[in-house]
Design an enzyme around this catalytic site. Structure first.
Site, PDB file in Angstrom:
ATOM      1  N   VAL A 182      51.379  17.315  30.673  1.00 50.14           N
ATOM      2  CA  VAL A 182      51.487  18.639  31.288  1.00 50.14           C
ATOM      3  C   VAL A 182      50.210  19.407  30.970  1.00 50.14           C
ATOM      4  CG1 VAL A 182      52.837  20.772  31.351  1.00 50.14           C
ATOM      5  CG2 VAL A 182      53.988  18.589  30.919  1.00 50.14           C
ATOM      6  N   CYS A 183      49.576  19.946  31.993  1.00 48.48           N
ATOM      7  CA  CYS A 183      48.327  20.692  31.757  1.00 48.48           C
ATOM      8  C   CYS A 183      48.623  21.930  30.921  1.00 48.48           C
ATOM      9  CB  CYS A 183      47.695  21.116  33.076  1.00 48.48           C
ATOM     10  SG  CYS A 183      46.262  22.187  32.832  1.00 48.48           S
ATOM     11  N   ILE A 184      47.969  22.034  29.793  1.00 45.20           N
ATOM     12  CA  ILE A 184      48.293  23.102  28.843  1.00 45.20           C
ATOM     13  C   ILE A 184      47.919  24.489  29.369  1.00 45.20           C
ATOM     14  CG2 ILE A 184      46.126  22.801  27.549  1.00 45.20           C
ATOM     15  CD1 ILE A 184      47.789  23.461  25.010  1.00 45.20           C
TER      16      ILE A 184
ATOM     17  N   ALA B  77      50.376  25.499  31.967  1.00 46.92           N
ATOM     18  CA  ALA B  77      51.689  25.701  31.363  1.00 46.92           C
ATOM     19  C   ALA B  77      51.781  27.054  30.652  1.00 46.92           C
ATOM     20  CB  ALA B  77      51.991  24.568  30.385  1.00 46.92           C
TER      21      ALA B  77
ATOM     22  N   PHE C 131      51.385  16.743  35.288  1.00 46.71           N
ATOM     23  CA  PHE C 131      51.982  17.942  35.895  1.00 46.71           C
ATOM     24  C   PHE C 131      50.967  19.083  35.830  1.00 46.71           C
ATOM     25  CE2 PHE C 131      55.461  15.320  34.362  1.00 46.71           C
ATOM     26  CZ  PHE C 131      56.314  15.288  35.460  1.00 46.71           C
TER      27      PHE C 131
END
Lengths: 96, 130, 121, 121, 96, 130
Positions: free
Chosen positions: F78-80, F83, F40
């Site tokens: 999920v790409c930190i 995010a 994501f």
């Protein structure tokens, strides 16, 4: 009398929709992505709204079009001028 | 002196709309007008997220809105239906939905769409940023 | 010709309009940092990321130019722009930063074929 | 002619593409529920909200048609579409639900002038 | 050989960008907003990609274009056919 | 049998991309393939929000992803960076940023962009939904 605020590029469908909605006394302010219109003085809206169409200066500068706008002798406004326009025009419609 | 209402429908870091709205708000105040309220709708609800943590060299838009509120007592309303769908809720909504956490807190208030129409009626100008 | 395992990152979004440009460039930089050969194709509004006069934008909005300047350090040295895209935007090539390779629109399909991997932003 | 305090809601987004359509219609319904006269102008892709054959979409994606059918109950009875918009989308008027008022593109500026308040979605 | 997935309307700038990128052996799948292409059999990509361009059936149905696509004799695929296309084509590029 | 990777870059309820991705994922599995992972990125990070509370007659996309994970052990990354900017953080990130709450929990994992490139290398096919 309406102030139309365009936020998308002049070759977008959104710009076409705005152009359909502009009345004879209306004004246009080009902000965000719409300032790419500075690159194209042949864009139809420049004629359609002569003397009542403006580019938002700070969005021009951030995108690197400020000197192009000057070369093309296009009218620009500061954020303060944006507010002044909304004082003059009772209604505004944003096209995004 | 006029009353301005702002409708913000873009998310921070995905849309330039909140940036434009914030700069416009400061210019409105600088010209001696008042801001009757800011309404966050559609993806604009993300402006209220207390968990937003942009890199330090980027503007934290939520904090910038809060500053605007603190300096000028401007109401910051967030559409509740648009918010819940997108993962934004207040403490009381979190309780109602059985969630352990919440990410919308005052001065942002969750409210109905009626508040937007009321703002449009009350303000001399409603400007949309989307 | 691109090397066999090269990644093509296509950039189609302008600075300050969204985070697509930044997040696309980030993907290119990370791939390069992992040692993968990376090439960039700029299409449409993406071309504007290469304008040498662009500024830092609204307060708190980061400028793109420093990231563009960083590409070379990561050995990303193929930055393709089509002449037709420039014409379409009414831009001349000398408005762009150094090191851009101009190609023709009709070379785009070939570029895509040459690369094993493509990410489109 | 619109009544003096009428709200014009402009709908430009298609069903299932984003939440713009739904959130635009919600604004229209709430205004009407508050007793404000509301009229709707459908432009471009927004016209597709009026197609009578549309379904409910992917599992869990709500259909738009029930909301369109609801408009009349809220006394929202002016639903404007331009003939040029229909032509542009290659649609004929009988593909649309009942009760649409066809106008010409050139009438749009007048509609906007007539309304005291406008919301554009 | 590439499978191009278009998610935006055929008259969008995105569609034009995709059309510039399509190679002679490539295929195209139209999903989400792109299924509006069913309304316009004169859209240039129908010719450009003859027999290698498809509409995603469930997105057609949800938007109410299924019978129009049938009338215009346009090729449709179920989600299963979408997966089958990605099996055939090594690379996919999504245009959004 | 092939390995598929999915890149999801649209937010639920604002973009149809997550819906399309989910339906595609089920069709991939139905044809006997495997899904090596879902990444994501951009606004797609909102798919992971544990505070998402759509109306009951609409699909809860986060729950649909979790179901996919539970049934097929598919990794949800999920790409930190994407995010944090957008107000999504895990418990450990919340601690690091001094926040009282968090809205990303397993099976969603915050991770670097390197994971996307690794997924692209590992999978036979990477399909983007945006």
């Amino acid at each position: 009398m309406i102030l139309h605020i365009l936020t998308k590029a002049p070759d977008s469908i959104v710009a076409t929709q705005m152009q359909q909605a502009i009345g004879g006394q209306d004004a246009v302010l080009l902000i965000e992505e719409a300032v790419t219109a500075a690159l194209d003085p042949s864009w139809q809206a420049w004629q359609q709204c002569q003397s009542r169409i403006f580019l938002l200066s700070e969005d021009l500068i951030s995108r690197g079009f400020a000197s192009i706008a000057t070369d093309n002798e296009l009218p620009t406004l500061e954020m303060d001028g944006f507010v002044a326009l909304t004082e003059q025009y009772e209604k505004t419609v944003t096209w995004y | 002196m006029m009353q301005y209402g702002l409708l913000v429908m873009g998310a921070p870091y995905s849309s330039p709309a909140p940036h434009s709205a914030l700069r416009f708000a400061h210019a409105v105040l600088a010209r001696g007008h008042q801001i009757a309220g800011v309404f966050f709708y559609h993806d604009g609800v993300h402006n209220a997220s207390s968990l937003m943590a942009p890199p330090q060299d980027e503007l934290n838009l939520r904090e910038a809105w809060i500053e605007l509120h603190q300096q000028h007592a401007i109401q910051l309303d967030v559409c509740i239906a648009a918010a819940l769908r997108r993962g934004l809720m207040s403490e009381s909504e979190a309780q109602r939905h059985g969630k352990q956490a919440f990410n919308v807190a005052p001065p942002f208030e969750l409210t109905g769409l009626g508040q937007l129409l009321e703002l449009q009626q009350r303000a001399d100008r409603l400007i949309t940023f989307a | 010709m691109a090397t066999p395992d090269a990644l093509l990152v296509i950039i189609r979004h302008a600075p300050h309009s969204s985070n697509w440009l930044r997040e696309g460039l980030d993907a290119a930089l990370v791939a390069a940092a992992f040692g993968q050969p990376v090439n960039l194709l700029f299409m449409g509004q993406g071309t504007m990321a290469l304008l040498k006069e662009q500024g830092s934008g609204a307060p708190g909005q980061k400028a793109t130019l420093p990231t563009i300047d960083m590409l070379e350090m990561y050995d990303i040295d193929k930055l393709w722009v089509t002449e037709e895209a420039l014409q379409g935007m009414h831009l001349s090539a000398d408005a762009l930063v150094e090191g851009i390779t101009l190609i023709a629109d009709q070379e785009i399909p070939g570029l895509l074929q040459q690369h094993t991997q493509i990410l489109n932003f």
